[in-house]
Enzyme design. Structure first.
Site, PDB file in Angstrom:
ATOM      1  N   HIS A 285     -30.315   7.610  21.641  1.00  0.00           N
ATOM      2  CA  HIS A 285     -31.121   8.577  20.878  1.00  0.00           C
ATOM      3  C   HIS A 285     -32.079   9.337  21.811  1.00  0.00           C
ATOM      4  O   HIS A 285     -33.133   9.797  21.380  1.00  0.00           O
ATOM      5  CB  HIS A 285     -31.883   7.898  19.728  1.00  0.00           C
ATOM      6  CG  HIS A 285     -30.964   7.517  18.598  1.00  0.00           C
ATOM      7  ND1 HIS A 285     -30.811   8.279  17.469  1.00  0.00           N
ATOM      8  CD2 HIS A 285     -30.110   6.478  18.463  1.00  0.00           C
ATOM      9  CE1 HIS A 285     -29.913   7.708  16.667  1.00  0.00           C
ATOM     10  NE2 HIS A 285     -29.472   6.609  17.253  1.00  0.00           N
ATOM     11  N   THR A 286     -31.689   9.447  23.046  1.00  0.00           N
ATOM     12  CA  THR A 286     -32.454  10.253  23.992  1.00  0.00           C
ATOM     13  C   THR A 286     -31.816  11.627  24.168  1.00  0.00           C
ATOM     14  O   THR A 286     -32.475  12.561  24.609  1.00  0.00           O
ATOM     15  CB  THR A 286     -32.526   9.555  25.364  1.00  0.00           C
ATOM     16  OG1 THR A 286     -31.220   9.066  25.680  1.00  0.00           O
ATOM     17  CG2 THR A 286     -33.494   8.388  25.342  1.00  0.00           C
TER      18      THR A 286
ATOM     19  N   SER B  10      -1.162  12.652  11.873  1.00  0.00           N
ATOM     20  CA  SER B  10      -1.589  11.571  12.767  1.00  0.00           C
ATOM     21  C   SER B  10      -0.641  10.390  12.614  1.00  0.00           C
ATOM     22  O   SER B  10       0.048  10.268  11.593  1.00  0.00           O
ATOM     23  CB  SER B  10      -3.015  11.138  12.449  1.00  0.00           C
ATOM     24  OG  SER B  10      -3.014  10.270  11.343  1.00  0.00           O
TER      25      SER B  10
ATOM     26  N   GLY C  92     -18.653   2.931  16.720  1.00  0.00           N
ATOM     27  CA  GLY C  92     -19.711   3.385  17.635  1.00  0.00           C
ATOM     28  C   GLY C  92     -19.178   3.692  19.024  1.00  0.00           C
ATOM     29  O   GLY C  92     -19.930   3.765  19.982  1.00  0.00           O
ATOM     30  N   LEU C  93     -17.864   3.874  19.131  1.00  0.00           N
ATOM     31  CA  LEU C  93     -17.269   4.170  20.443  1.00  0.00           C
ATOM     32  C   LEU C  93     -16.790   5.616  20.517  1.00  0.00           C
ATOM     33  O   LEU C  93     -15.992   5.974  21.373  1.00  0.00           O
ATOM     34  CB  LEU C  93     -16.110   3.211  20.731  1.00  0.00           C
ATOM     35  CG  LEU C  93     -16.470   1.720  20.693  1.00  0.00           C
ATOM     36  CD1 LEU C  93     -15.251   0.863  20.956  1.00  0.00           C
ATOM     37  CD2 LEU C  93     -17.561   1.407  21.710  1.00  0.00           C
TER      38      LEU C  93
ATOM     39  N   SER D  37     -14.417   9.944  17.041  1.00  0.00           N
ATOM     40  CA  SER D  37     -14.306  11.340  16.595  1.00  0.00           C
ATOM     41  C   SER D  37     -14.400  12.303  17.783  1.00  0.00           C
ATOM     42  O   SER D  37     -13.657  13.283  17.859  1.00  0.00           O
ATOM     43  CB  SER D  37     -15.384  11.664  15.566  1.00  0.00           C
ATOM     44  OG  SER D  37     -16.668  11.452  16.094  1.00  0.00           O
TER      45      SER D  37
ATOM     46  N   GLU E 137     -19.275  19.246  15.414  1.00  0.00           N
ATOM     47  CA  GLU E 137     -19.862  18.056  14.777  1.00  0.00           C
ATOM     48  C   GLU E 137     -21.032  18.440  13.869  1.00  0.00           C
ATOM     49  O   GLU E 137     -21.135  17.976  12.743  1.00  0.00           O
ATOM     50  CB  GLU E 137     -20.399  17.103  15.849  1.00  0.00           C
ATOM     51  CG  GLU E 137     -19.365  16.215  16.479  1.00  0.00           C
ATOM     52  CD  GLU E 137     -19.048  14.987  15.620  1.00  0.00           C
ATOM     53  OE1 GLU E 137     -19.973  14.403  15.041  1.00  0.00           O
ATOM     54  OE2 GLU E 137     -17.870  14.628  15.537  1.00  0.00           O
TER      55      GLU E 137
ATOM     56  N   ASP F  90     -21.800  12.018  23.687  1.00  0.00           N
ATOM     57  CA  ASP F  90     -20.458  11.454  23.535  1.00  0.00           C
ATOM     58  C   ASP F  90     -19.392  12.351  24.151  1.00  0.00           C
ATOM     59  O   ASP F  90     -18.515  11.902  24.890  1.00  0.00           O
ATOM     60  CB  ASP F  90     -20.154  11.233  22.048  1.00  0.00           C
ATOM     61  CG  ASP F  90     -21.205  10.364  21.379  1.00  0.00           C
ATOM     62  OD1 ASP F  90     -21.906   9.627  22.091  1.00  0.00           O
ATOM     63  OD2 ASP F  90     -21.329  10.438  20.148  1.00  0.00           O
TER      64      ASP F  90
HETATM   65  C1  GLA Z   1     -24.289   9.133  18.483  1.00  0.00           C
HETATM   66  C2  GLA Z   1     -24.407  10.624  18.768  1.00  0.00           C
HETATM   67  C3  GLA Z   1     -24.957  10.881  20.166  1.00  0.00           C
HETATM   68  C4  GLA Z   1     -26.209  10.078  20.437  1.00  0.00           C
HETATM   69  C5  GLA Z   1     -26.025   8.619  20.030  1.00  0.00           C
HETATM   70  C6  GLA Z   1     -27.289   7.829  20.138  1.00  0.00           C
HETATM   71  O1  GLA Z   1     -23.306   8.557  19.292  1.00  0.00           O
HETATM   72  O2  GLA Z   1     -23.160  11.246  18.623  1.00  0.00           O
HETATM   73  O3  GLA Z   1     -25.180  12.252  20.331  1.00  0.00           O
HETATM   74  O4  GLA Z   1     -27.310  10.648  19.807  1.00  0.00           O
HETATM   75  O5  GLA Z   1     -25.533   8.489  18.709  1.00  0.00           O
HETATM   76  O6  GLA Z   1     -27.653   7.673  21.462  1.00  0.00           O
END
Ligand code: GLA
Length: 395
Positions: A47-48, A80, A137-138, A141, A173, A185
């Site tokens: 979240h930076t 897909s 969380g990987l 998308s 996004e 990401d």
């Molecule tokens: C998601 C978002 C990123 C980033 C992270 C947190 O993965 O897509 O842009 O903000 O959360 O670090």
């Protein structure tokens, strides 16, 4: 969602030949090429990115692959290997935010964003395959989006640089998918490199590739997918972002990147209690990224455990984006030999990472599985990842 998750976690990407053959069978023509883009693990710096700060993710050895052929009309046909939707067909001109469902949002969002930039996108046929677990969380998308934008960049001859592709996928996004995410990401997916973490300055998109290899240090990077699904289009992510913006406004800075650890004491008197804790997470996390880069260079990966731990505590207590499953994954890993562990990604579910000596890998895996069973949680999926190459054309 869960059916897609199951098939994605258990199947690998089809070989290039399989994907080409399947494309030809389904669409009745040979694809122009096949492109792949990886998911990512964020080593540290959470979240930076939308605070114009620092992040240190790496591209992983799990990828989305797309076989793409251009059409002479302006129809888009998408298929897909894992969805149950069959071929989804739509005219390019009808693309607008809200017009797409499921995984098709990602390729269609990219096409929409390119058109917003005045890039002449042709009709295409596209077949997607991926082994990046969804919702873990990987960045499953972004893996799709980066594979698609790489393909379209090549096929249209648009000549976009990585930095421009990063911004176009962010627009997809933010404005098409509706998730107010930053640039970490897609930067990892597009700019990653085997054996390296991507040290990214999110203010100007400067990248330094930092050597990061676990093997020579007799370590493995374990990913513990808690199976708790999350979506950044839900409210939690946006509300954290809003707190950060409020914090920056009250402190009179352009972004929280401009606040240093030494400024925190004064900031505590200016901000309400919750906003202060959100700000403290971002400010200290930026500092931890810089320290991690320094330690990796000076001493290698075995030295960064305490920073990973501190990052998790900050996300759990100050930013409040962890959940019981992530906390348990981290605690059980640490108690059984991992040298550092933290949740990775946007939070509210998804995966934790545990940097673990090879000699403790089995113990950590067993302990996490047992702890989850004992707590009555869904069994986690645990696997190793290594820093891999970024997006590329593979056929
Ligand atoms: C998601 C978002 C990123 C980033 C992270 C947190 O993965 O897509 O842009 O903000 O959360 O670090």
């Amino acid at each position: 969602m869960s059916a897609i998750r199951d098939s994605l976690t258990t199947s690998g990407p089809a070989g290039t030949e399989d994907l080409t053959a399947r494309f030809t069978r389904e669409f009745g023509s040979v694809p122009a090429g096949v492109w792949q883009a990886p998911g990512r693990v964020n080593l540290i710096g959470e979240h930076t990115d939308y605070n114009e700060g620092f992040v240190l993710p790496f591209a992983i050895d799990r990828t989305a692959r797309v076989a793409v052929g251009t059409r002479t009309d302006s129809t888009v046909r998408l298929l897909s290997t894992y969805g149950d939707q069959g071929i989804v067909s739509m005219p390019l001109d009808s693309l607008r935010p809200g017009s797409a469902k499921g995984w098709t949002k990602y390729p269609l969002g990219v096409m929409w964003a390119l058109r917003q930039r005045g890039i002449g996108v042709p009709g295409i046929d596209l077949l997607l395959d991926s082994n990046v677990p969804l919702g873990a969380g990987l960045s499953s998308s972004h893996a799709i989006e980066c594979a698609v934008i790489s393909a379209l960049n090549d096929l249209t001859g648009a000549g976009l640089k990585a930095e421009e592709m990063v911004l176009a996928t962010q627009q997809a996004e933010n404005d098409f998918v509706g998730a107010p995410t930053g640039i970490m990401d897609q930067s990892a997916s597009l700019r990653g490199s085997k054996g390296h973490a991507v040290f990214l300055d999110c203010r100007n998109q400067d990248v330094n590739l930092v050597p990061f290899e676990t093997d020579p240090a007799d370590l493995v990077m374990l990913v513990i997918d808690t199976k708790v699904s999350h979506s950044h289009a839900d409210g939690g992510y946006a509300s954290r972002r809003a707190s950060c913006e409020l914090g920056a406004e009250v402190l009179g800075v352009k972004a929280l990147r401009d606040v240093q650890v030494g400024d925190l004491e004064e900031a505590s008197g200016l901000l309400d209690e919750v906003t202060f804790r959100r700000v403290r997470h971002v400010v200290t996390e930026n500092d931890r990224v810089l320290q991690t880069v320094e330690l990796l260079g000076a001493q290698g990966p075995a030295a960064i455990g305490a920073l990973l731990d501190a990052s998790h505590v900050s996300m759990r207590d100050d930013f409040e984006i962890s959940c019981p499953e992530l906390d348990l994954a981290v605690e059980a890993s640490r108690a059984n030999g991992a040298i550092g562990a933290r949740m990775t990604g946007g939070g509210f579910g998804g995966a934790a990472i545990a940097l673990t000596p090879v000699s403790s890998e089995h113990k950590v895996r067993d302990a996490v599985v047992k702890a989850f069973a004992g707590a009555g949680f869904t069994a986690p999926d645990i696997f190793t990842v290594t820093p891999a190459a970024g997006a590329m054309r593979i056929a």
